[in-house]
Write a protein that holds these residues in place. Structure first.
Motif, PDB file in Angstrom:
ATOM      1  N   LEU A   1      72.543  10.975 -81.387  1.00  0.00           N
ATOM      2  CA  LEU A   1      73.629  10.162 -80.855  1.00  0.00           C
ATOM      3  C   LEU A   1      73.219   9.636 -79.481  1.00  0.00           C
ATOM      4  O   LEU A   1      72.682  10.389 -78.663  1.00  0.00           O
ATOM      5  CB  LEU A   1      74.891  11.017 -80.733  1.00  0.00           C
ATOM      6  CG  LEU A   1      76.210  10.290 -80.482  1.00  0.00           C
ATOM      7  CD1 LEU A   1      76.630   9.490 -81.712  1.00  0.00           C
ATOM      8  CD2 LEU A   1      77.298  11.304 -80.108  1.00  0.00           C
ATOM      9  N   ASP A   2      73.460   8.362 -79.223  1.00  0.00           N
ATOM     10  CA  ASP A   2      72.942   7.767 -77.985  1.00  0.00           C
ATOM     11  C   ASP A   2      73.921   7.852 -76.821  1.00  0.00           C
ATOM     12  O   ASP A   2      73.721   7.195 -75.797  1.00  0.00           O
ATOM     13  CB  ASP A   2      72.531   6.309 -78.226  1.00  0.00           C
ATOM     14  CG  ASP A   2      73.723   5.423 -78.590  1.00  0.00           C
ATOM     15  OD1 ASP A   2      74.853   5.933 -78.657  1.00  0.00           O
ATOM     16  OD2 ASP A   2      73.500   4.217 -78.809  1.00  0.00           O
ATOM     17  N   HIS A   3      74.970   8.661 -76.956  1.00  0.00           N
ATOM     18  CA  HIS A   3      75.888   8.871 -75.844  1.00  0.00           C
ATOM     19  C   HIS A   3      76.375  10.319 -75.895  1.00  0.00           C
ATOM     20  O   HIS A   3      76.112  11.046 -76.856  1.00  0.00           O
ATOM     21  CB  HIS A   3      77.076   7.905 -75.906  1.00  0.00           C
ATOM     22  CG  HIS A   3      77.813   7.947 -77.212  1.00  0.00           C
ATOM     23  ND1 HIS A   3      77.492   7.120 -78.262  1.00  0.00           N
ATOM     24  CD2 HIS A   3      78.851   8.714 -77.652  1.00  0.00           C
ATOM     25  CE1 HIS A   3      78.292   7.360 -79.286  1.00  0.00           C
ATOM     26  NE2 HIS A   3      79.116   8.336 -78.945  1.00  0.00           N
ATOM     27  N   GLU A   4      77.073  10.739 -74.882  1.00  0.00           N
ATOM     28  CA  GLU A   4      77.550  12.125 -74.804  1.00  0.00           C
ATOM     29  C   GLU A   4      78.573  12.387 -75.908  1.00  0.00           C
ATOM     30  O   GLU A   4      79.534  11.641 -76.076  1.00  0.00           O
ATOM     31  CB  GLU A   4      78.183  12.380 -73.439  1.00  0.00           C
ATOM     32  CG  GLU A   4      78.542  13.828 -73.167  1.00  0.00           C
ATOM     33  CD  GLU A   4      77.332  14.738 -73.047  1.00  0.00           C
ATOM     34  OE1 GLU A   4      77.522  15.974 -73.121  1.00  0.00           O
ATOM     35  OE2 GLU A   4      76.206  14.217 -72.870  1.00  0.00           O
ATOM     36  N   PRO A   5      78.387  13.460 -76.680  1.00  0.00           N
ATOM     37  CA  PRO A   5      79.361  13.766 -77.733  1.00  0.00           C
ATOM     38  C   PRO A   5      80.739  14.073 -77.157  1.00  0.00           C
ATOM     39  O   PRO A   5      80.865  14.679 -76.093  1.00  0.00           O
ATOM     40  CB  PRO A   5      78.767  15.003 -78.423  1.00  0.00           C
ATOM     41  CG  PRO A   5      77.318  14.992 -78.057  1.00  0.00           C
ATOM     42  CD  PRO A   5      77.253  14.395 -76.687  1.00  0.00           C
ATOM     43  N   ARG A   6      81.756  13.656 -77.904  1.00  0.00           N
ATOM     44  CA  ARG A   6      83.129  14.012 -77.563  1.00  0.00           C
ATOM     45  C   ARG A   6      83.918  14.140 -78.871  1.00  0.00           C
ATOM     46  O   ARG A   6      84.493  13.170 -79.352  1.00  0.00           O
ATOM     47  CB  ARG A   6      83.789  12.974 -76.668  1.00  0.00           C
ATOM     48  CG  ARG A   6      85.170  13.427 -76.183  1.00  0.00           C
ATOM     49  CD  ARG A   6      85.858  12.412 -75.290  1.00  0.00           C
ATOM     50  NE  ARG A   6      87.019  13.005 -74.654  1.00  0.00           N
ATOM     51  CZ  ARG A   6      87.842  12.350 -73.826  1.00  0.00           C
ATOM     52  NH1 ARG A   6      87.609  11.085 -73.522  1.00  0.00           N
ATOM     53  NH2 ARG A   6      88.879  12.971 -73.297  1.00  0.00           N
ATOM     54  N   PRO A   7      83.907  15.312 -79.482  1.00  0.00           N
ATOM     55  CA  PRO A   7      84.649  15.486 -80.729  1.00  0.00           C
ATOM     56  C   PRO A   7      86.134  15.160 -80.543  1.00  0.00           C
ATOM     57  O   PRO A   7      86.772  15.666 -79.621  1.00  0.00           O
ATOM     58  CB  PRO A   7      84.442  16.968 -81.069  1.00  0.00           C
ATOM     59  CG  PRO A   7      83.146  17.321 -80.392  1.00  0.00           C
ATOM     60  CD  PRO A   7      83.160  16.533 -79.115  1.00  0.00           C
TER      61      PRO A   7
ATOM     62  N   GLY B   1      87.067   5.691 -83.179  1.00  0.00           N
ATOM     63  CA  GLY B   1      86.563   4.461 -82.586  1.00  0.00           C
ATOM     64  C   GLY B   1      86.365   4.616 -81.097  1.00  0.00           C
ATOM     65  O   GLY B   1      86.584   5.688 -80.521  1.00  0.00           O
ATOM     66  N   ILE B   2      85.983   3.530 -80.452  1.00  0.00           N
ATOM     67  CA  ILE B   2      85.659   3.603 -79.040  1.00  0.00           C
ATOM     68  C   ILE B   2      86.895   3.944 -78.192  1.00  0.00           C
ATOM     69  O   ILE B   2      86.797   4.674 -77.199  1.00  0.00           O
ATOM     70  CB  ILE B   2      85.023   2.279 -78.551  1.00  0.00           C
ATOM     71  CG1 ILE B   2      84.544   2.393 -77.111  1.00  0.00           C
ATOM     72  CG2 ILE B   2      85.981   1.112 -78.743  1.00  0.00           C
ATOM     73  CD1 ILE B   2      83.460   3.432 -76.899  1.00  0.00           C
ATOM     74  N   ARG B   3      88.076   3.472 -78.587  1.00  0.00           N
ATOM     75  CA  ARG B   3      89.273   3.800 -77.800  1.00  0.00           C
ATOM     76  C   ARG B   3      89.606   5.274 -77.907  1.00  0.00           C
ATOM     77  O   ARG B   3      89.972   5.913 -76.915  1.00  0.00           O
ATOM     78  CB  ARG B   3      90.459   2.946 -78.271  1.00  0.00           C
ATOM     79  CG  ARG B   3      90.312   1.467 -77.987  1.00  0.00           C
ATOM     80  CD  ARG B   3      91.628   0.748 -78.236  1.00  0.00           C
ATOM     81  NE  ARG B   3      91.492  -0.693 -78.119  1.00  0.00           N
ATOM     82  CZ  ARG B   3      92.504  -1.555 -78.167  1.00  0.00           C
ATOM     83  NH1 ARG B   3      93.734  -1.098 -78.329  1.00  0.00           N
ATOM     84  NH2 ARG B   3      92.298  -2.841 -78.071  1.00  0.00           N
ATOM     85  N   ALA B   4      89.524   5.825 -79.113  1.00  0.00           N
ATOM     86  CA  ALA B   4      89.776   7.258 -79.277  1.00  0.00           C
ATOM     87  C   ALA B   4      88.727   8.078 -78.548  1.00  0.00           C
ATOM     88  O   ALA B   4      89.026   9.144 -77.986  1.00  0.00           O
ATOM     89  CB  ALA B   4      89.804   7.612 -80.756  1.00  0.00           C
ATOM     90  N   HIS B   5      87.486   7.607 -78.540  1.00  0.00           N
ATOM     91  CA  HIS B   5      86.417   8.299 -77.815  1.00  0.00           C
ATOM     92  C   HIS B   5      86.743   8.372 -76.326  1.00  0.00           C
ATOM     93  O   HIS B   5      86.544   9.409 -75.683  1.00  0.00           O
ATOM     94  CB  HIS B   5      85.098   7.562 -78.032  1.00  0.00           C
ATOM     95  CG  HIS B   5      83.971   8.061 -77.187  1.00  0.00           C
ATOM     96  ND1 HIS B   5      83.352   9.268 -77.396  1.00  0.00           N
ATOM     97  CD2 HIS B   5      83.358   7.502 -76.101  1.00  0.00           C
ATOM     98  CE1 HIS B   5      82.394   9.442 -76.495  1.00  0.00           C
ATOM     99  NE2 HIS B   5      82.386   8.388 -75.698  1.00  0.00           N
ATOM    100  N   ARG B   6      87.265   7.282 -75.795  1.00  0.00           N
ATOM    101  CA  ARG B   6      87.553   7.242 -74.365  1.00  0.00           C
ATOM    102  C   ARG B   6      88.766   8.091 -73.997  1.00  0.00           C
ATOM    103  O   ARG B   6      88.787   8.751 -72.954  1.00  0.00           O
ATOM    104  CB  ARG B   6      87.771   5.804 -73.926  1.00  0.00           C
ATOM    105  CG  ARG B   6      86.487   4.970 -73.921  1.00  0.00           C
ATOM    106  CD  ARG B   6      86.782   3.496 -73.729  1.00  0.00           C
ATOM    107  NE  ARG B   6      85.548   2.715 -73.641  1.00  0.00           N
ATOM    108  CZ  ARG B   6      85.497   1.396 -73.790  1.00  0.00           C
ATOM    109  NH1 ARG B   6      86.613   0.702 -74.042  1.00  0.00           N
ATOM    110  NH2 ARG B   6      84.342   0.758 -73.706  1.00  0.00           N
ATOM    111  N   SER B   7      89.783   8.097 -74.860  1.00  0.00           N
ATOM    112  CA  SER B   7      91.010   8.822 -74.547  1.00  0.00           C
ATOM    113  C   SER B   7      90.994  10.265 -75.021  1.00  0.00           C
ATOM    114  O   SER B   7      91.738  11.110 -74.495  1.00  0.00           O
ATOM    115  CB  SER B   7      92.211   8.115 -75.183  1.00  0.00           C
ATOM    116  OG  SER B   7      92.193   8.252 -76.592  1.00  0.00           O
ATOM    117  N   GLY B   8      90.160  10.559 -76.043  1.00  0.00           N
ATOM    118  CA  GLY B   8      90.156  11.895 -76.626  1.00  0.00           C
ATOM    119  C   GLY B   8      91.299  12.139 -77.578  1.00  0.00           C
ATOM    120  O   GLY B   8      91.530  13.277 -77.997  1.00  0.00           O
TER     121      GLY B   8
END
Length: 213
Positions: free
Chosen positions: A36-42, A60-67
């Motif tokens: 993975l090319d970025h820090e994991p965030r389950p 998606g990217i929004r869920a990745h940013r907000s958790g």
């Protein structure tokens, strides 16, 4: 279903959830392709008491940013499909949200990359083996449908899998509802398949309400 790996089985359910939160397999020990090319965030939602599970693709990217899972317009539509308020949808004690890949997989040329395959192999057998209260499984998209329904039931593609929703609902335990992804990119699919909103969704909403009572 792929075999369980050799990672030790947590004895407490809370320890299992914490292990998923700390998972870095796709970054540190990738099994399929480059890391993975970025820090994991389950990004997921999980409690042992959950009665409904939403098996989706990947955040998606929004869920990745907000958790927060489905923290985007697709989530708004999904909650409408299910007939749930935001508070009900994000009540982890009753509803689990378990994507095939727990982390945002990154962007491809035409959209998000497919979910990382490591996640399902390592975690899915463990998690579903512990969800003893599960009554209803909502399976979103072809990746989750192939895993949970098998090759024979999904080999004709997503449309035919969803079209056979009555059989999946009646012949599986827990009951399974296959859905397309609620992305606005699927507006054309919805127009071509009006039976989805007129026939499937009313039954799904009634079943969701009955399970949550």
């Amino acid at each position: 279903m792929p075999p369980v790996t050799s990672i030790g089985e947590p004895q407490r359910f809370e320890a299992l959830r914490e292990a998923i939160e700390a998972c870095r397999i796709c970054r540190d020990e990738p099994r399929y392709g480059p890391p993975l090319d970025h820090e994991p965030r389950p990004v997921f939602q999980l409690a042992e008491s959950a009665r409904i599970c939403i098996a989706s693709q990947a955040p998606g990217i929004r869920a990745h940013r907000s958790g927060r899972p489905f923290d985007d317009p697709s989530g708004v539509r999904l909650r409408q499909w299910l007939g749930l308020t935001d508070a009900e949808f994000y009540d982890a004690s009753r509803i689990a949200i378990l994507p095939m890949g727990f982390c945002f997989p990154g962007l491809g040329k035409t959209g998000d990359l497919p979910p990382r395959r490591e996640c399902a192999e390592v975690w899915r057998p463990r998690v579903f083996g512990r969800l003893s209260n599960l009554k209803l499984l909502v399976v979103i998209g072809s990746y989750a449908q192939r895993w949970h329904l098998g090759h024979d039931a999904t080999q004709q593609g997503l449309t035919e899998t969803v079209r056979a929703w009555r059989r999946h609902r009646d012949d599986t335990t827990p009951s399974v509802f296959p859905l397309p992804h609620p992305s606005w990119h699927n507006n054309r699919w919805l127009k071509l398949n009006p039976w989805f909103e007129t026939e499937l969704l009313p039954v799904l909403q009634a079943d969701v309400r009955a399970v949550l009572l």
